[in-house]
Design a protein around this motif. Structure first.
Motif, mmCIF file in Angstrom:
data_model
loop_
_atom_site.group_PDB
_atom_site.id
_atom_site.type_symbol
_atom_site.label_atom_id
_atom_site.label_comp_id
_atom_site.label_asym_id
_atom_site.label_seq_id
_atom_site.Cartn_x
_atom_site.Cartn_y
_atom_site.Cartn_z
ATOM 1 N N ASN A 38 0.952 -1.070 -0.106
ATOM 2 C CA ASN A 38 -0.084 -0.113 -0.057
ATOM 3 C C ASN A 38 0.894 1.291 0.014
ATOM 4 O O ASN A 38 1.875 1.223 0.717
ATOM 5 C CB ASN A 38 -1.038 0.017 1.351
ATOM 6 C CG ASN A 38 -1.883 1.160 1.022
ATOM 7 O OD1 ASN A 38 -1.538 2.256 1.475
ATOM 8 N ND2 ASN A 38 -3.131 0.869 0.908
ATOM 9 N N LEU A 91 -3.691 2.586 -8.793
ATOM 10 C CA LEU A 91 -3.610 3.570 -8.004
ATOM 11 C C LEU A 91 -4.498 4.973 -8.285
ATOM 12 O O LEU A 91 -5.136 5.341 -7.425
ATOM 13 C CB LEU A 91 -2.346 3.987 -7.821
ATOM 14 C CG LEU A 91 -1.916 5.135 -6.767
ATOM 15 C CD1 LEU A 91 -2.201 4.772 -5.344
ATOM 16 C CD2 LEU A 91 -0.316 5.421 -6.942
ATOM 17 N N THR A 129 0.016 0.398 -8.608
ATOM 18 C CA THR A 129 0.478 0.461 -7.370
ATOM 19 C C THR A 129 2.003 0.483 -7.278
ATOM 20 O O THR A 129 3.019 1.270 -6.815
ATOM 21 C CB THR A 129 -0.089 -0.138 -6.096
ATOM 22 O OG1 THR A 129 -1.695 0.118 -6.499
ATOM 23 C CG2 THR A 129 0.234 0.311 -4.700
ATOM 24 N N ALA A 151 -5.747 6.167 -1.711
ATOM 25 C CA ALA A 151 -4.925 5.217 -1.786
ATOM 26 C C ALA A 151 -4.794 4.101 -0.465
ATOM 27 O O ALA A 151 -4.868 2.939 -0.625
ATOM 28 C CB ALA A 151 -3.372 5.794 -1.908
#
Ligand code: WT7
Length: 694
Positions: free
Chosen positions: A116, A306, A325, A194
């Motif tokens: 992440n 993303l 991402t 995000a």
């Protein structure tokens, strides 16, 4: 598999820049020793700077560069390992096909890994002990108006908003449109999306309501995030009104957005004065602050989207560039670090708005992933006067300053006194982006702003590339004013001819990229075919940038500008077709043809030829209406410099407009119109010329 041909080629062209000492020192300037002057064509880094630089010499660069193209998997996975992965990528590091002849183009990096980017930008830095370091300085439009957030505080703010978004039903994969100016809430909103795996689409707050409609209809957001108004210089812009109109007009494929989260920007406009739709609109300050300041991260696949960022292309419909991402995270962070020689004590200011890719990669993600202290500024560079930028530099002791050639040229015109009355002593690295920088502006930036002490990173890249592609690494090698110098690690630029054949050595042609890099766009939202057609079909086997480029005898790259139907106004990309379609939407305009002209400050300007509906006279009023139609449909930054009334447009017998001729007329190269024999009616040319100053 990396191409070793390319390396041989690099080595052969590397005779000079990469073999230190082989460059002739005649005319050279040592950074920091003497101001550069027009005759000097090489600017050498100062030895002190180089000694401390992350990449200290051409040899060091070559060593890393070679490794990056011989073993991209190993090279990039080492950098990727600096970040936290909930689950490590498993099999290969990446798989790719860039060759349309071999099937669909597919680019994947760190596939199977779970991570992440918000966690890596915030939690990871807090856990590493940087919680009390300033993450974000904010300077308001009015001098004296400011704010700051530490990494811990930024994380808390992001978590609250993330919790709120989850609470209102935003889930992994859902789109959120963000239409905000440069307030702290803009990066906060991006990071909050995000964090929960939502896909943000930031729309630059200078875009008109019609442009916003187009984007909302394309990405179908669950929520729109905005603020009531913003001050830019002495103007107040009512952003919420623009959003209201856009929401009212977005109908195509949209179950109308039922939530508009609005930040109250008190210094611009009060709540009481803000138009409100009960049940749909909510004040950020009221609803977000009640949520907990901790929020569980949504772990996403490296290849999960993303963000979507719209950019102009060759048709009237903007392209929704999609970035994923994992690769984007690694690429934006590592390019930032090396291209600016980032060190933990730096104070970094990028003047771009988060509404453009520069703001995504080099205001928000890249720097925060490195734990950097960033500065954002709400206002304009000439308010209250042309010294504001340097006032801000001194106030925050900015060390890295990254901006656009258009800003440099506009401040250069105002005179050196606005610069020299400030110390600027803190500056150590300068950067530019967005369009080719002319050597005169480069030298002014270098000598006057940087006191001949700071290397300049002239970074060539695009919305599509996610991060820097061709850029100097400060301190690594001598610079040539106006050249973006050499490729970043892992990037293999090639210059091809019309037929797509790679040309070696000193040459000029079309700039393409061989093999993928982690930050590459993965698709165009909802239109993979257009993705392949635009980027991979023109020169099969390569990614085509849309730019022309030359390589000099020393191997330096010089970007010459777009070779497609895209105009670059102040570093903003505008499609000729977009402007034409806006003009034609005016009921009195029958046809329009738009070309670029040179512009002293903006780099390029928009010059529009229009034919009118039969019987309609051309006058000042109509000229103004046509310009405001473009402002309303795209945004003020796309307003044409000139509307040229054309009773007829020059067309071939098959009806194709000959833009080559229009370009000559627009730039007043009237003795050099060229071959007009293909025209259906050559008499339109003298007619057009006669109307030049109409
Ligand atoms: C186009 C991409 C990527 C950041 C901002 C613009 C031009 C960008 C440079 C440079 C010469 C440059 C190119 C490119 N461009 N940087 N350093 N030197 N030209 O992003 O809106 O996607 O535009 O900007 O023409 O293709 P963008």
């Amino acid at each position: 598999v990396a191409s070793h041909d390319h390396l041989r080629h690099m080595d052969s062209m590397a005779q000079l820049p990469f073999g230190a000492g082989k460059i002739s020192h005649h005319n050279a300037v040592i950074l920091g020793e003497a101001p550069a002057s027009e005759e000097n064509d090489l600017v050498f880094p100062n030895a002190e700077f180089s000694k401390k630089a992350l990449v200290s010499s051409p040899e060091k660069y070559m060593e890393m560069y070679k490794r990056s193209v011989v073993d991209p998997a190993g090279f990039w996975s080492e950098f990727a390992s600096e970040f936290y992965w909930k689950k490590k990528w498993v099999r290969e590091v990446f798989s790719e096909n860039l060759d349309v002849r071999k099937g669909n183009v597919k680019i994947e990096w760190f596939k199977g890994g779970k991570t992440n980017i918000c966690h890596n930008a915030l939690d990871r830095n807090v856990e590493a002990g940087s919680g009390d370091k300033v993450a974000l300085y904010w300077e308001g439009n009015e001098p004296g108006q400011d704010g700051k957030l530490t990494y811990k505080e930024l994380l808390k703010n992001v978590c609250q908003l993330a919790n709120y978004l989850r609470h209102v039903g935003v889930r992994k994969g859902d789109a959120v449109v963000i239409y905000l100016p440069m307030l702290m809430q803009l990066p906060i909103a991006m990071l909050a999306c995000a964090r929960i795996g939502a896909v943000h689409s930031v729309v630059f707050a200078g875009f008109s309501s019609d442009s916003l409609v187009q984007r909302i209809e394309d990405c179908k957001p669950k929520v729109v995030i905005t603020c009531n108004a913003v001050c830019r210089g002495s103007k107040v812009i009512h952003l919420k009104d623009i959003v209201d109109n856009a929401l009212a007009d977005s109908t195509k494929n949209v179950d109308s957005v039922d939530l508009c989260l609005t930040y109250e920007n008190k210094s611009a406009l009060s709540r009481e004065e803000t138009k409100w739709t009960k049940g749909r609109d909510f004040w950020w300050q009221d609803v977000v602050s009640v949520f907990p300041t901790e929020c569980q991260v949504e772990w996403v696949d490296a290849e999960d989207p993303l963000f979507i960022l719209y950019t102009s292309g060759s048709t009237a419909k903007p392209k929704g560039v999609l970035h994923t991402t994992g690769g984007y995270m690694v690429y934006s962070a590592i390019t930032f670090r090396y291209a600016f020689d980032y060190k933990p004590l730096d104070i970094y200011w990028c003047t771009a708005d988060c509404g453009w890719i520069t703001g995504h990669s080099y205001v928000a993600y890249g720097p925060l992933l490195n734990g950097a202290t960033i500065l954002i500024y709400e206002g304009v560079p000439n308010y209250p006067d042309a010294g504001r930028s340097w006032d801000i530099v001194d106030k925050y002791k900015v060390t890295i300053f990254y901006t656009a050639p258009t800003l440099i040229r506009s401040l250069m015109r105002e005179g050196d006194q606005y610069v020299t009355r400030y110390s600027r002593k803190s500056l150590r690295v300068l950067g530019t982006v967005g369009e080719p920088i002319n050597p005169t502006a480069w030298r002014w930036f270098f000598n006057v702003v940087g006191n001949a002490q700071c290397p300049i990173s002239d970074t060539w890249w695009q919305t599509e590339t996610g991060g820097f592609m061709i850029t100097p690494l400060p301190g690594a090698w001598p610079q040539k004013p106006g050249s973006a110098t050499f490729p970043f690690f892992g990037v293999q630029p090639v210059i091809v001819d019309e037929k797509g054949n790679e040309i070696i050595g000193e040459c000029s042609g079309y700039l393409c990229i061989k093999t993928s890099w982690p930050g590459a766009l993965r698709t165009l939202h909802g239109d993979h075919e257009r993705y392949e057609t635009t980027y991979f079909k023109p020169f099969p086997g390569y990614y085509f940038s849309g730019d022309g480029c030359s390589r000099d005898k020393d191997g330096y790259y010089w970007i010459t500008g777009r070779v497609d139907d895209v105009i670059n106004v102040s570093g903003h990309r505008i499609g000729t077709a977009e402007v034409e379609s806006a003009l034609i939407s005016h009921p009195k305009c029958a046809e329009a043809a738009v070309v670029a002209i040179e512009h002293e400050v903006k780099g390029q300007g928009i010059y529009a030829f229009v034919t009118l509906v039969k019987g309609v006279p051309f006058n000042e009023e109509l000229r103004k209406e046509l310009i405001s139609t473009v402002r309303n449909q795209i945004g003020s930054f796309a307003a044409p410099e000139k509307i040229h009334w054309a009773p007829e447009l020059p067309k071939t017998r098959s009806g194709k407009i000959m833009r080559r001729i229009l370009r000559k007329i627009a730039s007043k190269q009237l003795d050099d119109i060229g071959d007009t024999s293909a025209l259906a009616d050559p008499s339109v040319i003298p007619q057009l010329i006669a109307l030049c100053d109409h």
